[in-house]
Scaffold this motif. Structure first.
Motif: not given
Ligand code: FMN
Length: 510
Positions: A147, A304-305, A328, A332, A347, A350, A394, A405, A408
């Motif tokens: 992310r 975030e990942t 994806s 996100k 949030e 995707m 995505d 992307m 974010g």
């Protein structure tokens, strides 16, 4: 103001003699920034917005003591014009799905017990019964992609680090978050720091590392404080340190501070900065998974990942991979900002369209104006326009549309925004943040800025426009790192979609 509200609520609850039965807790961000400060009363889920310190007295006297809702503080949903007391029924939340932000706004981030009560550290417990390869396979099967901007498959990255044999390996959490307008990682760290600690331990186990480092900008003092508390509490519970949960696995985390340079979010620059060197990138390969911190195999992932990782083990890779699009998976987090009614942190799964994000969640454009464009991917991204509104969001679709992307950031523009000026804004940022190591980025972004300034001031020529295009292409091809390689994107994408606006600014255009 929020602190004052908390103090006043505590005071009035004490005066009402209810301190033993009613608790006042500080949580992380609810996401609905436009309507903050927010006070939520549980268990009935009453959602009070734009609360002022002086409202605390009435909330306690009416709601807490007498059980009567304070109507004037309840959120009025413009979609239904109803007073809504539960976030589940608000347009802003309806299309959202909280995976990475699952605990933000629900727990006291300074109390590990609250994290544990919501299944915190259960994923680590499960992982410690699996083999390293099984853990990696589960992350691969989930389809989680990074992310932090690049969208690289996380499980595959872990596998590279796992397979590179070494006496020492490292796990790094990238919490540099330098994009203008972005506050996703900050909110996760402030609202649910324990999830990052747990995820880093899971990653450490998978790749065979016993040391983790969080690289965080020093301008995030609350995130730092809460992370420090989470690390200390995890140590006290035997969830970090030697022989975690009685196993042979040992892992601990150290915090390293950045000083707010955008380029230090780039992983090789970040590693140099952690080593005490200048925060400058180097060419890849070698990738950090092969030679990273102190030349040892290092796995770098974004905040975030990591926030998604425990959920994959709690709910299973199959559950996770059902969310999103074919390539994806999952959700996100976006920082929705600019000329939009509902500014905030959202949030979404995707595959949701930009139209749904801007109109259903974002509540449309401010002051009834017309939508013009949205910049995704921050200074490395591009702008999307009216014709892209129904594109499912995505990783791959946004790239195909000339944007990305990114981490974010989502900045919405209305009909009054001047697109060459928007491009100039981003270029000024990248010029300022260029580390200066490679010529295309150091000199190229400066020249782009000069040309854009001329154009915005109405002094540019057709020749300048040609140079702008040529130079942008050259910088993309030749810059050393992602900062320079993507710096021309805001110019190219605004040129593509709004060439007429550039032409209108140019002196000798017939
Ligand atoms: N990744 C982040 O996680 N946070 C950042 O602030 C960040 N800033 C970056 C800035 C530049 C100029 C570039 C080129 C890249 C940046 N990245 C950032 C991406 C990192 O280099 C790296 O790909 C990422 O941390 C990997 O994590 P992920 O696989 O979980 O996305």
């Amino acid at each position: 103001r929020s602190h004052e509200i908390v103090e006043n609520l505590k005071l009035h609850i004490k005066e009402a003699g209810m301190s033993d039965t009613v608790q006042v807790l500080t949580t992380g961000c609810f996401g609905f920034c436009e309507k903050g400060p927010i006070v939520k009363i549980l268990p009935d889920n009453t959602f009070y917005v734009q609360v002022k310190p002086e409202d605390a007295k009435e909330i306690v006297a009416e709601h807490v003591v007498k059980g009567r809702k304070v109507e004037r503080l309840l959120y009025v949903d413009p979609a239904t014009t109803d007073c809504v007391s539960d976030s589940k029924h608000m347009e802003f939340y309806k299309k959202q799905m909280r995976v990475a932000l699952r605990n933000c706004g629900f727990i006291d981030p300074e109390n590990i017990d609250e994290y544990i009560a919501r299944d915190g550290y259960a994923a680590l417990g499960t992982v410690l019964t699996m083999t390293q390869q099984e853990v990696i396979d589960e992350v691969k099967k989930a389809g989680l992609r990074g992310r932090g901007g690049g969208g690289f498959p996380t499980g595959l990255k872990w596998e590279f680090a796992y397979k590179n044999q070494s006496d020492q390996k490292y796990v790094v959490c990238n919490a540099d978050e330098g994009d203008p307008g972005a506050f996703m990682d900050r909110s996760i760290l402030e609202g649910d720091p324990n999830s990052i600690v747990e995820a880093m331990a899971i990653c450490g186990y998978a790749i065979g590392a016993n040391k983790g480092l969080v690289y965080i900008r020093a301008e995030y003092p609350l995130a730092v404080k809460r992370l420090e508390i989470a690390i200390d509490q995890a140590r006290n519970y035997g969830l970090l340190g030697e022989n975690i949960l009685g196993t042979a696995f040992s892992f601990d985390i150290e915090i390293k501070f950045g000083a707010g340079a955008f380029v230090c979010g780039e992983e090789t620059a970040l590693i140099h900065s952690m080593e005490g060197m200048r925060g400058e990138p180097t060419t890849k390969p070698p990738f950090p998974a092969e030679s990273g911190y102190w030349n040892k195999p290092t796995n770098v992932n974004n905040v975030e990942t990591f926030a998604n990782v425990p959920v994959i083990f709690l709910k299973g890779a199959d559950w996770f991979s059902k969310i999103g699009t074919e390539k994806s998976k999952g959700t996100k987090v976006f920082a929705l900002a600019g000329k939009i009614n509902n500014v905030g942190l959202i949030e979404v799964p995707m595959g949701i369209t930009l139209r749904e994000v801007i109109y259903d969640i974002g509540g449309g454009i401010k002051d009834g104006k017309k939508f013009k464009a949205v910049q995704t991917g921050g200074p490395s991204g591009g702008c999307l326009t009216e014709k892209d509104l129904d594109t499912p969001i995505d990783f791959d679709n946004l790239i195909a549309k000339g944007s990305m992307m990114g981490s974010g950031g989502m900045i919405v523009m209305d009909e009054t925004d001047c697109m060459p000026a928007v491009a100039k804004f981003y270029l000024e940022f990248t010029e300022e943040e260029s580390c200066g190591k490679c010529t295309p980025c150091r000199v190229g972004t400066k020249r782009l800025c000069e040309i854009l300034t001329k154009i915005v001031e109405g002094k540019g020529t057709m020749e300048d426009l040609d140079t702008l295009k040529e130079l942008s292409a050259a910088i993309k091809d030749t810059a050393l790192c992602g900062l320079g390689q993507t710096a021309p994107n805001p110019v190219l994408s605004t040129l593509e979609a709004f060439e007429d606006e550039y032409l209108a600014h140019v002196r000798d255009h017939k």
